[in-house]
Design a protein around this motif. Sequence first.
Motif, PDB file in Angstrom:
ATOM      1  N   ARG A  61       0.811  -1.216   0.000  1.00  0.00           N
ATOM      2  CA  ARG A  61       0.000   0.000   0.000  1.00  0.00           C
ATOM      3  C   ARG A  61       0.842   1.263   0.000  1.00  0.00           C
ATOM      4  O   ARG A  61       0.457   2.260  -0.584  1.00  0.00           O
ATOM      5  CB  ARG A  61      -0.887   0.030   1.258  1.00  0.00           C
ATOM      6  CG  ARG A  61      -1.915  -1.052   1.358  1.00  0.00           C
ATOM      7  CD  ARG A  61      -3.153  -0.729   0.580  1.00  0.00           C
ATOM      8  NE  ARG A  61      -3.764   0.510   1.061  1.00  0.00           N
ATOM      9  CZ  ARG A  61      -4.682   1.169   0.381  1.00  0.00           C
ATOM     10  NH1 ARG A  61      -5.075   0.734  -0.793  1.00  0.00           N
ATOM     11  NH2 ARG A  61      -5.213   2.283   0.850  1.00  0.00           N
ATOM     12  N   THR A  62       2.013   1.222   0.669  1.00  0.00           N
ATOM     13  CA  THR A  62       2.826   2.420   0.832  1.00  0.00           C
ATOM     14  C   THR A  62       4.261   2.142   0.410  1.00  0.00           C
ATOM     15  O   THR A  62       4.774   1.036   0.585  1.00  0.00           O
ATOM     16  CB  THR A  62       2.813   2.888   2.296  1.00  0.00           C
ATOM     17  OG1 THR A  62       3.245   1.809   3.123  1.00  0.00           O
ATOM     18  CG2 THR A  62       1.427   3.317   2.722  1.00  0.00           C
ATOM     19  N   GLY A  63       4.914   3.141  -0.117  1.00  0.00           N
ATOM     20  CA  GLY A  63       6.298   2.962  -0.551  1.00  0.00           C
ATOM     21  C   GLY A  63       7.005   4.289  -0.714  1.00  0.00           C
ATOM     22  O   GLY A  63       6.377   5.343  -0.836  1.00  0.00           O
ATOM     23  N   TYR A  64       8.330   4.224  -0.720  1.00  0.00           N
ATOM     24  CA  TYR A  64       9.184   5.398  -0.910  1.00  0.00           C
ATOM     25  C   TYR A  64       9.819   5.316  -2.285  1.00  0.00           C
ATOM     26  O   TYR A  64      10.246   4.239  -2.721  1.00  0.00           O
ATOM     27  CB  TYR A  64      10.264   5.457   0.173  1.00  0.00           C
ATOM     28  CG  TYR A  64       9.697   5.429   1.571  1.00  0.00           C
ATOM     29  CD1 TYR A  64       9.267   6.592   2.189  1.00  0.00           C
ATOM     30  CD2 TYR A  64       9.580   4.223   2.267  1.00  0.00           C
ATOM     31  CE1 TYR A  64       8.741   6.566   3.474  1.00  0.00           C
ATOM     32  CE2 TYR A  64       9.054   4.191   3.548  1.00  0.00           C
ATOM     33  CZ  TYR A  64       8.628   5.359   4.148  1.00  0.00           C
ATOM     34  OH  TYR A  64       8.096   5.332   5.407  1.00  0.00           O
ATOM     35  N   VAL A 101      16.992  12.344   3.300  1.00  0.00           N
ATOM     36  CA  VAL A 101      18.430  12.609   3.158  1.00  0.00           C
ATOM     37  C   VAL A 101      19.077  11.332   2.647  1.00  0.00           C
ATOM     38  O   VAL A 101      19.143  10.325   3.359  1.00  0.00           O
ATOM     39  CB  VAL A 101      19.049  13.053   4.491  1.00  0.00           C
ATOM     40  CG1 VAL A 101      20.544  13.290   4.328  1.00  0.00           C
ATOM     41  CG2 VAL A 101      18.359  14.313   5.004  1.00  0.00           C
ATOM     42  N   TRP A 102      19.507  11.339   1.389  1.00  0.00           N
ATOM     43  CA  TRP A 102      20.118  10.175   0.765  1.00  0.00           C
ATOM     44  C   TRP A 102      21.143  10.658  -0.242  1.00  0.00           C
ATOM     45  O   TRP A 102      21.355  11.861  -0.410  1.00  0.00           O
ATOM     46  CB  TRP A 102      19.067   9.286   0.093  1.00  0.00           C
ATOM     47  CG  TRP A 102      18.218   9.972  -0.949  1.00  0.00           C
ATOM     48  CD1 TRP A 102      17.200  10.857  -0.741  1.00  0.00           C
ATOM     49  CD2 TRP A 102      18.317   9.818  -2.364  1.00  0.00           C
ATOM     50  NE1 TRP A 102      16.650  11.271  -1.924  1.00  0.00           N
ATOM     51  CE2 TRP A 102      17.316  10.644  -2.946  1.00  0.00           C
ATOM     52  CE3 TRP A 102      19.136   9.067  -3.211  1.00  0.00           C
ATOM     53  CZ2 TRP A 102      17.131  10.732  -4.328  1.00  0.00           C
ATOM     54  CZ3 TRP A 102      18.937   9.143  -4.578  1.00  0.00           C
ATOM     55  CH2 TRP A 102      17.942   9.968  -5.120  1.00  0.00           C
ATOM     56  N   GLN A 162      16.042   6.424   6.841  1.00  0.00           N
ATOM     57  CA  GLN A 162      15.036   7.174   6.086  1.00  0.00           C
ATOM     58  C   GLN A 162      13.821   6.322   5.750  1.00  0.00           C
ATOM     59  O   GLN A 162      12.822   6.834   5.233  1.00  0.00           O
ATOM     60  CB  GLN A 162      15.651   7.729   4.797  1.00  0.00           C
ATOM     61  CG  GLN A 162      16.864   8.609   5.006  1.00  0.00           C
ATOM     62  CD  GLN A 162      16.554   9.822   5.857  1.00  0.00           C
ATOM     63  OE1 GLN A 162      15.735  10.664   5.489  1.00  0.00           O
ATOM     64  NE2 GLN A 162      17.198   9.910   7.021  1.00  0.00           N
ATOM     65  N   LEU A 163      13.909   5.018   5.997  1.00  0.00           N
ATOM     66  CA  LEU A 163      12.806   4.098   5.715  1.00  0.00           C
ATOM     67  C   LEU A 163      12.078   3.765   7.007  1.00  0.00           C
ATOM     68  O   LEU A 163      12.544   4.046   8.104  1.00  0.00           O
ATOM     69  CB  LEU A 163      13.335   2.823   5.052  1.00  0.00           C
ATOM     70  CG  LEU A 163      14.180   3.017   3.796  1.00  0.00           C
ATOM     71  CD1 LEU A 163      14.690   1.673   3.297  1.00  0.00           C
ATOM     72  CD2 LEU A 163      13.381   3.734   2.709  1.00  0.00           C
TER      73      LEU A 163
END
Length: 852
Positions: free
Chosen positions: A136-139, A167-168, A189-190
């Motif tokens: 359902r959700t992702g970066y 920040v990557w 960040q995840l």
Amino acid sequence: MLLVPLLLQIAAAPLPQSLTGEPHGYPTSAPSVVTGKAAPGPVFAPRAPKIDGRDDDEIWQTVDPITRFRQFDPTEDGEPTFRTEARIAYDTRNLYVLVRNYDPRPDSILAVLQRRDGMSLSDDVVIGIDSYNDKRTGYMFRLSAAGTMADGYVFNDGEEDWGWNAVWEGSSRVDSLGWIAEFRVPLSQLRYVPRGDNTFGILVMRRVARTGERTAYPLFRRSRTGHVSQWAATSGFSALPAPRRMEIMPYTVGRYGASPRGDGTPRNAAKAQAGADVKLGLTSNVTLDAAVNPDFGQVEADPGVLNLSAFEQFFAERRPFFLEGSGIFRYDIDCNDGSCTGLFYSRRIGRTPQLRGRYGDAASPLQSQIVGAAKVTGRLKNGLSIGVIDAVTNREQGTLQRTIEPQTNYAVVRLQQDLAGGNSGVGFMLTNTARQTDQWTRDVLRNTAWTGGLDARHRFAGNRWQLSGQLAGSRVGGTAAAIAATQRSLVHLYQRGDAEHLSYDSTRTTMSGWMAQGSLNKQGGGITRMNVSTWYIAPGFEINDVGFRTRSDEMGASAWMGIRPVKPIGIFRQGQLNLNGWGFANTSGMLLGNGGNVNGWGELKSFWSVNAGVGVNNVVRSFSDRDARGGPALFVPQRLNTWAGISGDRRRSVSPQINAFAGRRFDGLGSNWQVGGGAQLRVGSQFNGSVNLSYSRNIDDQQWYGNFVDAGVPAYTFARLYQSTSSVTMRLNYTVTPTLSVESYVQPFVSTGRYTDWRAIDNGAAEDRDERFRPYTARGTPAGFRFGQLRTNNVVRWEYRPGSVLFFVWAQGRDAYDGNAERFDVTRGYSDVFSRRPENVFLIKASYWLGR
């Protein structure tokens, strides 16, 4: 801000057994698209690779590549023209991805350098990470061939929020074989729950700009429902630690510029302020964001607009604190004007002081200062998404220290629980606005407002269909005078004499209302999509303290069907045909609007695109119960609308575009048209921009001109308006490096209007115009207006280290208004604007990111 700990206690409470088991039940490895074999998984990296856009690090020699990429645009499940290989590695701190993009013509790779989060057309790679593995959700992390970085968030399995920031690190490099995209995404960040052997959903998507081809692993099907649910479940992320997530970004701002005295005398003044943004991982997948004395001085100004309608103007959110993660707070309410955002409209926080025009002067604040704001967002392992915002704005003062906006606390809670592996879900939303009203504000503004809503969705028939519904209520309170003003506002208009279903009560101290909405969507399967919706909004429904709704007292239904082939057809690479129909009324049954249209768009094989449509409004006899601003309902004539546009090939250095719109009343007494044109520009790989011009002409035979009382008799007056509006919008961007850019935004805007034929309503329901109105001569002849505005923002942005940014900003504004104009040419309006004294503001903002 008591809601933050309260919500955390609620989220930590045990749920029924049916919700606490392993919620997904998805396979732990994705079968190969072609062979059915498991694709290569991630490999632990004993030594971190150097992020330099090269594949010569030791780890990349040991990782088996993912090669099963398939084309999804323009042909779904087509054979890719060029080979693509992706490799995934990780360690205890980071996830690494290297994508080798083979291309036999490296010199033809489109590599356009743009500022961070810029989205110009370029060869690029997007990686998606569903770290919850909830489908359902992702970066998403985007890296172009020129090294431009962008990041976004996907929620509800398909809705994208590119306001999310992380920040990557990313680096790209063009070489003799094509180009390489290399990513380092910190695990901090995840969001995920350490499980010993984690499974992430993975997507790798490539664009070849010059051919318009897009490929992906795994195969992404536009004909299927959802986005994240199609990502490949990839196991093998072993022994991941619970990341320690703490980020602090202190900042300081120095400002010098226009700060007029109370009598309007211009002057300049200097000002300095400091504040901080904080991001703290409360758990491995729940994050607290806080802002102390936030500053948004680098945010682009709103576009120019002159609103002559009965409804509030909607402006999109532009502030980073509220944009990031905004998807979880959405609770939209269907509406007919395209601008309703529902129970939460973040621009209410820090709004223009509501009583500035009553008690303020030229020196009064233009926005309410946000003292502090906190936001908690996350997703628990049982599939529960949580979102909380709490913000406090300062008391603002005007003339003689009178309050123009009281100190206010805004609170929003949003919960969404996935069921049946994400195929179903239920949600809840609660908002509260609490104002510290005083002697100047208590009889004008409400002191408290509550809204609450439930929503649910269910997918069925192989996820091709979705049934969804909403039920929401509101309650506002205040003095009798404040609630009487609420009843008389344009949202409600309880005082209308011809509205027998409404009951105006000047002694009320509270007001409440409710709404319900249901919809059925076909979201996948074949080439068709469709939606049928119906809604009911009670007269007392009021959400505008921290939401947005232009009117209550409405019920209606709408239907849409879209046809979009998954393969090129004839001269078209892709396209879509849409059919729309709608109708709505107030809750007494008075028809307020209805109609339908047919429209379509297509991208040609030359990469030019075209669009066109035709529609009819008010096919069945309709009325407006808002145009007279509290007077009787007014007949609204039928209307025909047409539009068309064409856009050039965006791969070229100059990509022109032109569009046109024309509308005409069936009785011939009103019309409007608009033409616009411009171009997207690119010079080399570092300079790009756009120039767009627009001119419109509007003849409105029943434009509201004011309500008056003559000899004890009310007169609701209208006039014939001849209006011309012109604007020029220019955006210029020069990107020195991926971390250093210069942006310029300029928009002069002019609108002029001449009124004639002043009339008052006689029989508002009559179809014949001469029966509908009578001449109005009690106050002479109507005047005209000439309004001009210039807004420009010029920003130098330097990310001098990851997450740390230095801004240099120059903003200028000019305003010119003549409410008794005798000349109505647009040229004179531009002359007025540029002859006015400019208000310049210069600021320097420096922030420093501290994180781990």
